[in-house]
Enzyme design. Sequence first.
Site, PDB file in Angstrom:
ATOM      1  N   GLU A  27      56.325  78.683  25.141  1.00  0.00           N
ATOM      2  CA  GLU A  27      54.909  78.724  25.528  1.00  0.00           C
ATOM      3  C   GLU A  27      54.555  77.394  26.168  1.00  0.00           C
ATOM      4  O   GLU A  27      54.753  76.341  25.573  1.00  0.00           O
ATOM      5  CB  GLU A  27      54.056  78.967  24.276  1.00  0.00           C
ATOM      6  CG  GLU A  27      52.562  78.895  24.539  1.00  0.00           C
ATOM      7  CD  GLU A  27      51.741  78.929  23.237  1.00  0.00           C
ATOM      8  OE1 GLU A  27      52.171  79.571  22.247  1.00  0.00           O
ATOM      9  OE2 GLU A  27      50.676  78.294  23.215  1.00  0.00           O
ATOM     10  N   ARG A  56      46.952  72.764  28.364  1.00  0.00           N
ATOM     11  CA  ARG A  56      46.247  71.560  27.894  1.00  0.00           C
ATOM     12  C   ARG A  56      46.397  70.388  28.830  1.00  0.00           C
ATOM     13  O   ARG A  56      45.673  69.409  28.718  1.00  0.00           O
ATOM     14  CB  ARG A  56      46.784  71.147  26.519  1.00  0.00           C
ATOM     15  CG  ARG A  56      46.349  72.101  25.472  1.00  0.00           C
ATOM     16  CD  ARG A  56      46.943  71.736  24.146  1.00  0.00           C
ATOM     17  NE  ARG A  56      46.949  72.921  23.334  1.00  0.00           N
ATOM     18  CZ  ARG A  56      47.287  72.963  22.078  1.00  0.00           C
ATOM     19  NH1 ARG A  56      47.672  71.865  21.469  1.00  0.00           N
ATOM     20  NH2 ARG A  56      47.254  74.097  21.421  1.00  0.00           N
ATOM     21  N   LYS A 102      48.000  85.346  16.755  1.00  0.00           N
ATOM     22  CA  LYS A 102      48.383  83.964  16.455  1.00  0.00           C
ATOM     23  C   LYS A 102      47.465  83.501  15.327  1.00  0.00           C
ATOM     24  O   LYS A 102      46.249  83.716  15.391  1.00  0.00           O
ATOM     25  CB  LYS A 102      48.149  83.121  17.706  1.00  0.00           C
ATOM     26  CG  LYS A 102      48.155  81.613  17.512  1.00  0.00           C
ATOM     27  CD  LYS A 102      47.913  80.930  18.863  1.00  0.00           C
ATOM     28  CE  LYS A 102      47.566  79.458  18.715  1.00  0.00           C
ATOM     29  NZ  LYS A 102      48.540  78.568  19.351  1.00  0.00           N
TER      30      LYS A 102
HETATM   31  C1  3PG Z   1      49.330  75.265  19.036  1.00  0.00           C
HETATM   32  O1  3PG Z   1      48.541  75.291  19.956  1.00  0.00           O
HETATM   33  O2  3PG Z   1      49.916  76.256  18.687  1.00  0.00           O
HETATM   34  C2  3PG Z   1      49.523  74.034  18.294  1.00  0.00           C
HETATM   35  O3  3PG Z   1      48.776  72.977  18.759  1.00  0.00           O
HETATM   36  C3  3PG Z   1      50.926  73.610  18.121  1.00  0.00           C
HETATM   37  O4  3PG Z   1      50.832  73.003  16.935  1.00  0.00           O
HETATM   38  P1  3PG Z   1      51.612  71.692  16.527  1.00  0.00           P
HETATM   39  O5  3PG Z   1      51.540  70.740  17.676  1.00  0.00           O
HETATM   40  O6  3PG Z   1      50.868  71.216  15.317  1.00  0.00           O
HETATM   41  O7  3PG Z   1      52.999  72.132  16.217  1.00  0.00           O
END
Ligand code: 3PG
Length: 213
Positions: free
Chosen positions: A47, A51, A135
């Site tokens: 994915e 961002r 999710k």
């Molecule tokens: C996401 O968008 O799924 C999370 O920000 C990923 O989470 P992590 O950086 O805490 O693993």
Amino acid sequence: MRLAENSSNLDSIFSGQRILPVLSIHRESDVLPLADALAAGGITNLEITLRTPLGLAAIRLLAEQRPQLCVGAGTVLDGRQFQSVLDAGARFVVSPGCTDELLTLGLDSPVPLLPGVATASEIMRGYRMGYRCFKLFPAEVCGGVALLKAFAGPFHDVRFCPTGGITPAKLADYLALGNVVAAGGSWMAPPALMEAGDWAGITRLCRQFAPHG
Ligand code: 3PG
């Protein structure tokens, strides 16, 4: 309505790989070596988030240059972004929450939408439209493994891909749950390794943490 087809599409994406790297791209030149490093470590679903401003171009580049990988788009917040990631070639779409706009677009989308939820009411909003896979975000903050166990009662036919705060040490507890199809996170490509261009290190991490099947 393509939702049923999309649900089985999600099942097949996650059946071969139960961890999902959530990646934010800060340098265009990282995209192909990073994807190749993940693939060498057995990770072929990934994915790419929106961002950073490079997210969309990264999805397009991978769709063109690495069609053997299953590259989805993350942090899709509205309909305009949904359309732009489809145009870029995303094979699945992930959102941190579930607005009516996104849920409606996901019903007829050519690729599956994995809508984000954190509460029973949000699951019910998606459920009544036909969604059965969500999710869970931000997983560790909103209740993690204990919340997923609690959701298994009322939502026996719903499955989740938890992400947010999951570390390698917690991974096995998530993957042991019957209602977890996969667990996602950024730990497979930590910022220090990305900045150093340590692609072999990322491959090693993936080999270590990538449980299959
Ligand atoms: C996401 O968008 O799924 C999370 O920000 C990923 O989470 P992590 O950086 O805490 O693993």
